[in-house]
Design a protein around this motif. Sequence first.
Motif, PDB file in Angstrom:
ATOM      1  N   VAL A 201       0.840  -1.196   0.000  1.00  0.00           N
ATOM      2  CA  VAL A 201       0.000   0.000   0.000  1.00  0.00           C
ATOM      3  C   VAL A 201       0.883   1.257   0.000  1.00  0.00           C
ATOM      4  N   THR A 212      -8.235   3.573  -4.469  1.00  0.00           N
ATOM      5  CA  THR A 212      -8.781   2.314  -4.977  1.00  0.00           C
ATOM      6  C   THR A 212      -7.664   1.394  -5.449  1.00  0.00           C
ATOM      7  N   ASN A 215      -5.826   0.017  -2.422  1.00  0.00           N
ATOM      8  CA  ASN A 215      -6.577  -1.065  -1.778  1.00  0.00           C
ATOM      9  C   ASN A 215      -6.458  -2.369  -2.551  1.00  0.00           C
ATOM     10  N   ALA A 218      -3.460  -4.507  -1.440  1.00  0.00           N
ATOM     11  CA  ALA A 218      -3.272  -4.776  -0.014  1.00  0.00           C
ATOM     12  C   ALA A 218      -3.236  -6.257   0.313  1.00  0.00           C
TER      13      ALA A 218
END
Length: 398
Positions: A201, A212, A215, A218
């Motif tokens: 991240v 976005t 994420n 991640a």
Amino acid sequence: MRWMPTKMAVLVASVSAALVLSACGGGGSDTSTRVTYTSLVSFGDSLSDVGTYKVGAIAAVGGGRWTVNGTTTGPVNWTELLAGEFSVAAPCPAQTGLLSNVPQIPLVAVVNNANCTNYAQGSSRVSLPFGPNAVALQPYIAPATNIGLMAVPVKTQFTTHLAAHGNYTGNELVTVLAGANDIFMYANAVSAAAAGGAGAVGAAALAGWTPTEQNAVAAGGAAAVNAAATAAVTHAAQDAAVLATAIKDSVTGMGAKHVVVVNVPSIEFTPFGQGSGAGALLRSMVTTFNGTLKNELAGVSTVLIVDAYTQGIAQYNDPAPYGIKNVTDAACSSDAPSATNPAGNILLGSSLACTVNNTLAGKDVSAYFYADSVHPTPAGYKLLYRYVAKQMAIAGWL
């Protein structure tokens, strides 16, 4: 957020960029200029940097340029050689300094040089400050030390020149070469995506990706890598569009009539690219960036795009006609200084601190193209200059 960069973002990958394998031809003292230039103004990254970081401990060991330092007393960088082609003042760095927090490499305060118009800086990206080993990374990396490259974004370089010198007169030659450091940061983020977690991240955030997209990496694994690769190519296109718009708004739109834009060379075929295992991704990012840049600048008569990418691949495949014997290895040794080797490289192989005294032991590197994993030897810079000069001559600009 703390983030440990992977090998994709180490010092030797700061460029501004991977190096051009350019063609012979063009240039030379026998070329008559068809256009009279009064000055040279240059923007970009390490490939056009003429000494931003030639200060303090770096200068003390004889370094300061992204090449094998000390091989010649004359001009080295392609922009310097180009200036000699039409007899204008030799380029000098518009800013010098080094904001290091490494104990062995003391900080040197930033100085702005009002009479100098080479704004290119090693590690600079198109619009973000988070280039490889840039000072902007210091709050986010662990351990929290790096050599503190200022890495002023190219968009900011454009506006800095306008603030200092006003609009262009139309008699300048302007050069722009940028984009590779964005690609290095994206490659780093893709590499980090496999493991997922905070590291992935953080790498995505420093690459400049959206929440976005952050994420999406991640969780790690193959899906995260695929998402990161898609983001990398998408942002390469966006960077090229941003650079083209900035050129039109802040360079040609402000009176510049001769703007040479060199595209990003083939990072895939540098020693860095060959060792990365990410050749296809590097190729996709570079070709996407270059294609977008070309399309966005199409029809701008005051811009000459020099296709370093295509020329570079040609020379990689057949280097001998260009006087190059080695396009695969770095000329600079990565050995650190020691009691038995006091001239070792204080930056462990980076061309910024590479000199004639710390190249590969027992090797004649005079005909190597690469100084480190992405930057050229003086021979490589000369080839780039000759190719740019040739394209200018063909266009009637030289």
